[in-house]
Design a protein around this motif. Structure first.
Motif, PDB file in Angstrom:
ATOM      1  N   GLY A  17      17.159 -11.957  -1.967  1.00 16.57           N
ATOM      2  CA  GLY A  17      17.561 -10.687  -1.121  1.00 16.57           C
ATOM      3  C   GLY A  17      16.709  -9.515  -1.765  1.00 16.57           C
ATOM      4  N   GLY A  18      16.326  -9.526  -2.766  1.00 19.38           N
ATOM      5  CA  GLY A  18      15.301  -8.419  -3.344  1.00 19.38           C
ATOM      6  C   GLY A  18      13.792  -8.830  -2.886  1.00 19.38           C
ATOM      7  N   ARG A  19      13.400  -9.758  -2.497  1.00 15.94           N
ATOM      8  CA  ARG A  19      11.991 -10.370  -1.880  1.00 15.94           C
ATOM      9  C   ARG A  19      12.274  -9.870  -0.434  1.00 15.94           C
ATOM     10  N   LEU A  20      13.322  -9.981   0.083  1.00 17.79           N
ATOM     11  CA  LEU A  20      13.484  -9.954   1.672  1.00 17.79           C
ATOM     12  C   LEU A  20      13.342  -8.263   1.825  1.00 17.79           C
ATOM     13  N   SER A  21      14.229  -7.701   0.914  1.00 15.58           N
ATOM     14  CA  SER A  21      14.046  -6.196   1.039  1.00 15.58           C
ATOM     15  C   SER A  21      12.851  -5.601   0.866  1.00 15.58           C
ATOM     16  N   GLU A  22      12.074  -6.044  -0.365  1.00 12.51           N
ATOM     17  CA  GLU A  22      10.834  -5.529  -0.450  1.00 12.51           C
ATOM     18  C   GLU A  22       9.693  -5.805   0.712  1.00 12.51           C
ATOM     19  N   THR A  23       9.960  -7.207   1.319  1.00 17.45           N
ATOM     20  CA  THR A  23       8.919  -7.400   2.312  1.00 17.45           C
ATOM     21  C   THR A  23       9.250  -6.530   3.623  1.00 17.45           C
ATOM     22  N   ALA A  25      10.582  -3.347   3.359  1.00 16.89           N
ATOM     23  CA  ALA A  25       9.953  -2.116   3.052  1.00 16.89           C
ATOM     24  C   ALA A  25       8.380  -1.944   3.145  1.00 16.89           C
ATOM     25  N   ASN A  26       7.839  -3.379   2.922  1.00 19.01           N
ATOM     26  CA  ASN A  26       6.365  -3.049   3.033  1.00 19.01           C
ATOM     27  C   ASN A  26       5.737  -3.370   4.600  1.00 19.01           C
ATOM     28  N   MET A  27       6.745  -3.892   5.332  1.00 19.23           N
ATOM     29  CA  MET A  27       6.540  -4.026   6.784  1.00 19.23           C
ATOM     30  C   MET A  27       6.647  -2.448   7.297  1.00 19.23           C
ATOM     31  N   PHE A  28       7.806  -1.806   7.038  1.00 21.61           N
ATOM     32  CA  PHE A  28       8.003  -0.464   7.851  1.00 21.61           C
ATOM     33  C   PHE A  28       6.854   0.521   7.110  1.00 21.61           C
ATOM     34  N   GLY A  29       6.439   0.284   6.133  1.00 21.00           N
ATOM     35  CA  GLY A  29       5.244   1.286   5.355  1.00 21.00           C
ATOM     36  C   GLY A  29       3.840   0.840   6.120  1.00 21.00           C
ATOM     37  N   THR A  30       3.819  -0.388   6.519  1.00 20.26           N
ATOM     38  CA  THR A  30       2.549  -0.542   7.199  1.00 20.26           C
ATOM     39  C   THR A  30       2.641   0.005   8.632  1.00 20.26           C
ATOM     40  N   ILE A  31       3.815  -0.144   9.052  1.00 12.78           N
ATOM     41  CA  ILE A  31       3.719   0.408  10.595  1.00 12.78           C
ATOM     42  C   ILE A  31       3.726   1.914  10.526  1.00 12.78           C
ATOM     43  N   ALA A  32       4.258   2.730   9.603  1.00 12.69           N
ATOM     44  CA  ALA A  32       4.335   4.007   9.343  1.00 12.69           C
ATOM     45  C   ALA A  32       3.195   4.449   9.274  1.00 12.69           C
ATOM     46  N   ALA A  33       2.084   3.820   8.420  1.00 21.29           N
ATOM     47  CA  ALA A  33       0.770   4.185   8.098  1.00 21.29           C
ATOM     48  C   ALA A  33      -0.100   3.995   9.320  1.00 21.29           C
ATOM     49  N   TRP A  34       0.189   2.940  10.189  1.00 14.10           N
ATOM     50  CA  TRP A  34      -0.667   2.648  11.319  1.00 14.10           C
ATOM     51  C   TRP A  34      -0.362   3.701  12.281  1.00 14.10           C
ATOM     52  N   ASN A  35       0.875   4.348  12.380  1.00 13.87           N
ATOM     53  CA  ASN A  35       1.539   5.277  13.245  1.00 13.87           C
ATOM     54  C   ASN A  35       0.832   6.485  12.777  1.00 13.87           C
ATOM     55  N   ASP A  36       0.965   6.724  11.670  1.00 14.79           N
ATOM     56  CA  ASP A  36       0.014   8.150  11.261  1.00 14.79           C
ATOM     57  C   ASP A  36      -1.313   8.130  11.581  1.00 14.79           C
ATOM     58  N   ALA A  37      -2.000   6.991  11.557  1.00 16.13           N
ATOM     59  CA  ALA A  37      -3.567   7.006  11.800  1.00 16.13           C
ATOM     60  C   ALA A  37      -3.721   7.079  13.195  1.00 16.13           C
ATOM     61  N   ARG A  38      -2.790   6.446  13.976  1.00 18.64           N
ATOM     62  CA  ARG A  38      -2.953   6.602  15.367  1.00 18.64           C
ATOM     63  C   ARG A  38      -2.632   8.133  16.086  1.00 18.64           C
ATOM     64  N   MET A  39      -1.647   8.669  15.358  1.00 22.34           N
ATOM     65  CA  MET A  39      -1.637  10.074  15.742  1.00 22.34           C
ATOM     66  C   MET A  39      -2.748  11.143  15.468  1.00 22.34           C
TER      67      MET A  39
END
Length: 66
Positions: A17-23, A25-39
């Motif tokens: 469960g901890g690894r899944l949560s971390e994965t 969270a990393n996925m959402f972080g990657t999407i947020a970084a991509w969206n910031d760069a796109r904007m």
């Protein structure tokens, strides 16, 4: 006598469960970084060449923003 706990799956101290949560969270972080760069790229693309020059960029620099 030694007893081993075999019902908990851990790797590096994290349960499944901890690894899944971390994965996730990393996925959402990657999407947020991509969206910031796109904007940022979209905002820079709307600037004139003179405005880009004022901040030290050229049109070709916009594509290099990741």
């Amino acid at each position: 006598m030694a007893a081993f706990e075999t019902t908990r799956l851990t790797v590096d101290g994290l349960s499944f469960g901890g690894r899944l949560s971390e994965t996730i969270a990393n996925m959402f972080g990657t999407i947020a970084a991509w969206n910031d760069a796109r904007m940022t790229r979209n905002a820079l693309a709307k600037l004139s060449d003179r405005e880009l020059d004022d901040i030290g960029l050229t049109r070709s620099d916009i594509d290099a923003i990741h």
